[in-house]
Enzyme design. Structure first.
Site, mmCIF file in Angstrom:
data_model
loop_
_atom_site.group_PDB
_atom_site.id
_atom_site.type_symbol
_atom_site.label_atom_id
_atom_site.label_comp_id
_atom_site.label_asym_id
_atom_site.label_seq_id
_atom_site.Cartn_x
_atom_site.Cartn_y
_atom_site.Cartn_z
ATOM 1 N N THR A 1 53.469 44.233 32.105
ATOM 2 C CA THR A 1 53.211 44.411 33.104
ATOM 3 C C THR A 1 51.960 43.240 33.662
ATOM 4 O O THR A 1 52.214 43.634 35.132
ATOM 5 C CB THR A 1 52.287 45.503 33.916
ATOM 6 O OG1 THR A 1 51.107 45.758 33.131
ATOM 7 C CG2 THR A 1 52.945 46.566 33.043
ATOM 8 N N LYS A 2 51.928 42.184 33.501
ATOM 9 C CA LYS A 2 51.342 41.428 33.444
ATOM 10 C C LYS A 2 50.204 41.400 33.968
ATOM 11 O O LYS A 2 49.631 41.065 35.149
ATOM 12 C CB LYS A 2 51.563 40.178 34.349
ATOM 13 C CG LYS A 2 52.770 39.585 32.925
ATOM 14 C CD LYS A 2 53.120 38.183 34.045
ATOM 15 C CE LYS A 2 52.778 37.075 34.575
ATOM 16 N NZ LYS A 2 51.921 36.122 32.843
#
Length: 303
Positions: free
Chosen positions: A153-154
Site C-alpha cells: 500500500t505504500k
C-alpha cells in the site's frame, strides 16, 4: 521562482498549502503515496512521465485498502501530473510525489472519516544514491507484513520500518539495507525491489513475500524476458543465496537499476557491476527517455 503543487483539485503555489500540527497524517502517519519519475530527453527536448497510469492505478489500490477515497480517475491524475510538470516548466529528470492523507484534526487514530486529501509535488532528481555500485547489509529489522502494515500500500507510516533499517546499516558503513521477511527469506530494500542472477536466470522474491509490487521491477522483468531472453523466476530467496549469486541489483523509482557489489562484507560475483545489470540499466534508461519505439507507451510526453 514559484514552486507549484497540486492540492485538492487545483494547482496552487506551494506556500499556500499547509498541514495542521493536529492533522492525523502528521500525528499517526495515516496516508499513502506514490513515487514517480519523469525523464528528460536532452536530444529530443522532451520530458516523459514514466508509466503514470500504472503508478496511479497502484495509488488508488492503496487508497482502497486504507479507506481513503479520492474523487479522481487514473486518467485525471495523469492529466493533473502533466499539467503540474508543465506549470513548473521542468526540463530535467524530475521526481513526482503524490500523497493521499487523512486531513482531519480529530484525536482518534481511525481511518473511518471522510477528510481525504491529495497533494502532488515534484522536484528535480538525478541519481538517488549517487553511486553506481552499492555495498549493502542485511538489517536486523524485519520487514513489515501484509497483516501488519501492508507494504504493497505504500503507507506513509510504514516507512518508519524503512528508516530504521537504513539508519542501522548506514551507521555501520554500508550504502543500503536488505530486509528479511518474518520467515527469514530475502524481501527487498527499504525502498527498492531486489534481483539475483544465478545460472543464467533472473530471480526475484514473489509478491507473497511482503514486497512492494514494483513498477520498475515489472519493467526490468519485461526487458529481461523480451530483450535479453532470460528466464525470470519469482520465488523465495534464502539469505545465503545473495552471497553466491553472480549478480545482485536493486530496482525502484528512486534507485532505478543499481548494482549491489557487496552483501554483508562478501563480494558479489566479480565485485563490479555485472553484465546483466548493465544491459538492463541501459535499456531501462532508453525506455524511460522515449528512445525505444517498442515501449513508447511507457512514457507520457509532457511538452
Amino acid at each position: 521562482m514559484t514552486s507549484w503543487v497540486f492540492y485538492q483539485g487545483k494547482i496552487v503555489p506551494e506556500e499556500e498549502v499547509s498541514i495542521s500540527i493536529r492533522c492525523k497524517a502528521f500525528n499517526y502517519g495515516l496516508g499513502c503515496f506514490e513515487g514517480i519519475r519523469a525523464y528528460w530527453d536532452e536530444e529530443g527536448q522532451q520530458l516523459y512521465g514514466f508509466r503514470l497510469k500504472e503508478h496511479y492505478e497502484r495509488l488508488l489500490e492503496s487508497c482502497k485498502a486504507l479507506y481513503m477515497d479520492i474523487p479522481y480517475t487514473v486518467q485525471e491524475l495523469c492529466d493533473f501530473t502533466v499539467e503540474l510538470l508543465r506549470k513548473n516548466n521542468f526540463r530535467t529528470t524530475t521526481y513526482i510525489r503524490p500523497v493521499v492523507y487523512k486531513g482531519s484534526n480529530s484525536l482518534t487514530p481511525t481511518l473511518k472519516d471522510e477528510d481525504n486529501r491529495l497533494v502532488i509535488y515534484c522536484q528535480p532528481l538525478g541519481s538517488y544514491s549517487g553511486k553506481t555500485e552499492l555495498k549493502v547489509a542485511v538489517s536486523s529489522w524485519r520487514r513489515i507484513t501484509d497483516n501488519m502494515v501492508p507494504p504493497r500500500t505504500k503507507a506513509t507510516g510504514g516507512y518508519l520500518n524503512s528508516a530504521l533499517a537504513s539508519l542501522e546499516v548506514l551507521q555501520n558503513g554500508f550504502d543500503e539495507a536488505i530486509f528479511l521477511t518474518q520467515d527469514g527469506k530475502v524481501c527487498e530494500g527499504p525502498g527498492e525491489n531486489i534481483f539475483l542472477v544465478k545460472k543464467g536466470k533472473l530471480i526475484t522474491p514473489p509478491l507473497s513475500d511482503d514486497i512492494l509490487e514494483g513498477i520498475t521491477r515489472d519493467t526490468v522483468m519485461t526487458l529481461a524476458r523480451e530483450e535479453l531472453g532470460l528466464e525470470v523466476v519469482e520465488r523465495s530467496v534464502s539469505r545465503t543465496e545473495l552471497y553466491n549469486a553472480q549478480e545482485v541489483f536493486f530496482s525502484g523509482t528512486a534507485m532505478e537499476v543499481t548494482a549491489v557489489v557487496e552483501v554483508d562484507r562478501r563480494k558479489v560475483g566479480t565485485g563490479k557491476e555485472g553484465e546483466v545489470c548493465k544491459k538492463l540499466r541501459d535499456m531501462f534508461f532508453d525506455v524511460a527517455t522515449g528512445k525505444n519505439e517498442k515501449y513508447k507507451g511507457y512514457g507520457t510526453a509532457v511538452y
